[in-house]
Enzyme design. Structure first.
Site, PDB file in Angstrom:
ATOM      1  N   ASP A   1      21.200 -17.156 -41.740  1.00 15.72           N
ATOM      2  CA  ASP A   1      20.304 -16.597 -42.751  1.00 15.72           C
ATOM      3  C   ASP A   1      20.878 -15.296 -43.299  1.00 15.72           C
ATOM      4  OD1 ASP A   1      18.089 -16.400 -44.335  1.00 15.72           O
ATOM      5  OD2 ASP A   1      16.714 -15.790 -42.749  1.00 15.72           O
TER       6      ASP A   1
ATOM      7  N   ASN B   1      14.288 -26.364 -48.680  1.00 12.47           N
ATOM      8  CA  ASN B   1      15.266 -25.682 -49.547  1.00 12.47           C
ATOM      9  C   ASN B   1      15.424 -26.343 -50.927  1.00 12.47           C
ATOM     10  OD1 ASN B   1      17.485 -24.641 -46.829  1.00 12.47           O
ATOM     11  ND2 ASN B   1      15.921 -23.469 -47.904  1.00 12.47           N
TER      12      ASN B   1
HETATM   13  C1  FPP Z   1      20.611 -18.833 -45.800  1.00 14.78           C
HETATM   14  O1  FPP Z   1      20.765 -17.729 -46.612  1.00 14.78           O
HETATM   15  C2  FPP Z   1      21.651 -19.824 -45.969  1.00 14.78           C
HETATM   16  C3  FPP Z   1      21.498 -21.074 -46.510  1.00 14.78           C
HETATM   17  C4  FPP Z   1      20.243 -21.630 -47.028  1.00 14.78           C
HETATM   18  C5  FPP Z   1      22.599 -21.989 -46.669  1.00 14.78           C
HETATM   19  C6  FPP Z   1      23.588 -22.008 -45.541  1.00 14.78           C
HETATM   20  C7  FPP Z   1      24.872 -22.365 -46.131  1.00 14.78           C
HETATM   21  C8  FPP Z   1      26.029 -21.827 -45.803  1.00 14.78           C
HETATM   22  C9  FPP Z   1      26.250 -20.839 -44.737  1.00 14.78           C
HETATM   23  C10 FPP Z   1      27.186 -22.261 -46.564  1.00 14.78           C
HETATM   24  C11 FPP Z   1      28.148 -23.035 -45.775  1.00 14.78           C
HETATM   25  C12 FPP Z   1      27.634 -24.200 -45.154  1.00 14.78           C
HETATM   26  C13 FPP Z   1      28.312 -25.335 -44.971  1.00 14.78           C
HETATM   27  C14 FPP Z   1      27.748 -26.365 -44.086  1.00 14.78           C
HETATM   28  C15 FPP Z   1      29.574 -25.601 -45.619  1.00 14.78           C
HETATM   29  P1  FPP Z   1      19.665 -17.421 -47.706  1.00 14.78           P
HETATM   30  O2  FPP Z   1      20.137 -17.965 -48.994  1.00 14.78           O
HETATM   31  O3  FPP Z   1      18.341 -17.927 -47.254  1.00 14.78           O
HETATM   32  O4  FPP Z   1      19.704 -15.856 -47.691  1.00 14.78           O
HETATM   33  P2  FPP Z   1      18.515 -14.838 -48.020  1.00 14.78           P
HETATM   34  O5  FPP Z   1      17.446 -15.108 -47.013  1.00 14.78           O
HETATM   35  O6  FPP Z   1      19.166 -13.515 -47.862  1.00 14.78           O
HETATM   36  O7  FPP Z   1      18.085 -15.137 -49.419  1.00 14.78           O
END
Ligand code: FPP
Length: 258
Positions: A38, A86
Site C-alpha cells: 500500500d 479496485n
Molecule cells: C496500493 O497503492 C497498490 C496497488 C493497488 C497496486 C499494487 C501494484 C503494484 C505494487 C505494482 C506491481 C505489481 C505487480 C504484480 C506487477 P495505492 O494505489 O492504494 O496507494 P495509496 O493508498 O497511496 O493511494
C-alpha cells in the site's frame, strides 16, 4: 526451505545502522509471508508525480521483495496486487495496472526461472482483460515445474467473495449428493478457497501505516502475526523485510493456547 547462507550473507552484506542479518534467526524464518502493498499513490503524490509512477516504482519494490524472500528461504510469498474493489478506481489507472501486471510478469519470467520460483494466482481471473489473463496463464504454465519459493499474486481477489464461492461449491456438492454436510470441516472448507494449495500466512506485512485488512485473506489470517510499517510500498526494501522478520521472531505464538 533452508536458505543458501552464502548467497544470503552476500545479499544482506551492507547493513544500515538499525538492522543486520545477524539480528534474525535464519533457522526460524516464517514459512509464508504475505504483504498488503500500500502507498504507491501517496509515494507519487509526495514527489508531484502521477499515481502511475507510484505503481511503476512499486514493481521495483516487488522485485526486491521477491528476491529477499528467495534468499531468506520463504516457502510462500504472497502479495495483494488488486482487489475486487479496485475496479472502482479511474479506468485509466485500472488499465495501467492491468497492463503493468502483464508487462511485469513477462519481464520477470527469467527471474522466476533463475530462482526456481513457482507462480500461483489467487482471485477471479476470468474477469481480467484477455491479454493479462493470457500472460498469467503462460506464467502458471511455465513455472509449474519449479519447486523453490511459491509466489502467490492476489489479483481481482476479495476474501468475502472467496468465502461465498467456497460455500456455493460445497452447497452444490451437497445438493448433488456427493457430500454429506456433516463432513464439512475446516480442512475441507479451506480446500475450496483460492489458497487451497498454500499454508496459512505466518506473517502479514502492511505498508503505509494503514490498520485494516481491506478484504484480504480473512479466513486464512486467523492466527497470523501482523506487522505494519509507515514505509510506503515503493520505499520498502530488503531491510524492511528483515525488520518485519525480527519483529515476528520476538513474538510468542500461542494459537489460542497458553
Ligand atoms: C496500493 O497503492 C497498490 C496497488 C493497488 C497496486 C499494487 C501494484 C503494484 C505494487 C505494482 C506491481 C505489481 C505487480 C504484480 C506487477 P495505492 O494505489 O492504494 O496507494 P495509496 O493508498 O497511496 O493511494
Amino acid at each position: 526451505m533452508q536458505p543458501d547462507h552464502q548467497k544470503l550473507s552476500e545479499y544482506y552484506a551492507v547493513a544500515p545502522d538499525d538492522i543486520a542479518l545477524s539480528d534474525i534467526d535464519t533457522a526460524r524464518i516464517p514459512a509464508h509471508v504475505s504483504i498488503i502493498m500500500d502507498g504507491n499513490g501517496r509515494w507519487a503524490a509526495k514527489r508531484g508525480l502521477p499515481r502511475a509512477q507510484g505503481h511503476v516504482a512499486g514493481v521495483d519494490a516487488l522485485r526486491e521483495a521477491v528476491t529477499a524472500g528467495v534468499r531468506l528461504g520463504f516457502d510462500v510469498f504472497s502479495v495483494y496486487a488488486f482487489s475486487t474493489e479496485n475496479w472502482r478506481r479511474p479506468k485509466l489507472e485500472v488499465d495501467l495496472l492491468m497492463g503493468l501486471f502483464a508487462k511485469t510478469l513477462v519481464a520477470e519470467l527469467p527471474l522466476f526461472h533463475q530462482e526456481n520460483v513457482r507462480l500461483e494466482l489467487l482471485g477471479d481471473l476470468e474477469a481480467l482483460p484477455a491479454e493479462t489473463y493470457r500472460v498469467f496463464m503462460r506464467g502458471l504454465d511455465e513455472t509449474a515445474g519449479h519447486d523453490g519459493m511459491t509466489f502467490a499474486l492476489a489479483v481481482n481477489y476479495g476474501s468475502r467473495a472467496e468465502i461465498v464461492r467456497a460455500a456455493q461449491d460445497l452447497a452444490r456438492l451437497a445438493r448433488s449428493g456427493e457430500l454429506d454436510p456433516d463432513d464439512i470441516d475446516q480442512d475441507l472448507f479451506s480446500s475450496h478457497l483460492y489458497t487451497a494449495a498454500l499454508p496459512d500466512p505466518d506473517l502479514l506485512i502492511r505498508t503505509s501505516g494503514e490498520l485494516r485488512l481491506s478484504n484480504y485473506l480473512l479466513y486464512q489470517l486467523a492466527y497470523t502475526e501482523f506487522y505494519v510499517t509507515d514505509t510506503l510500498w515503493p520505499d520498502f526494501t530488503r531491510w524492511d523485510m528483515l525488520r518485519a522478520i525480527r519483529s515476528f521472531q520476538s513474538r510468542s505464538r500461542r494459537f489460542g493456547g497458553v
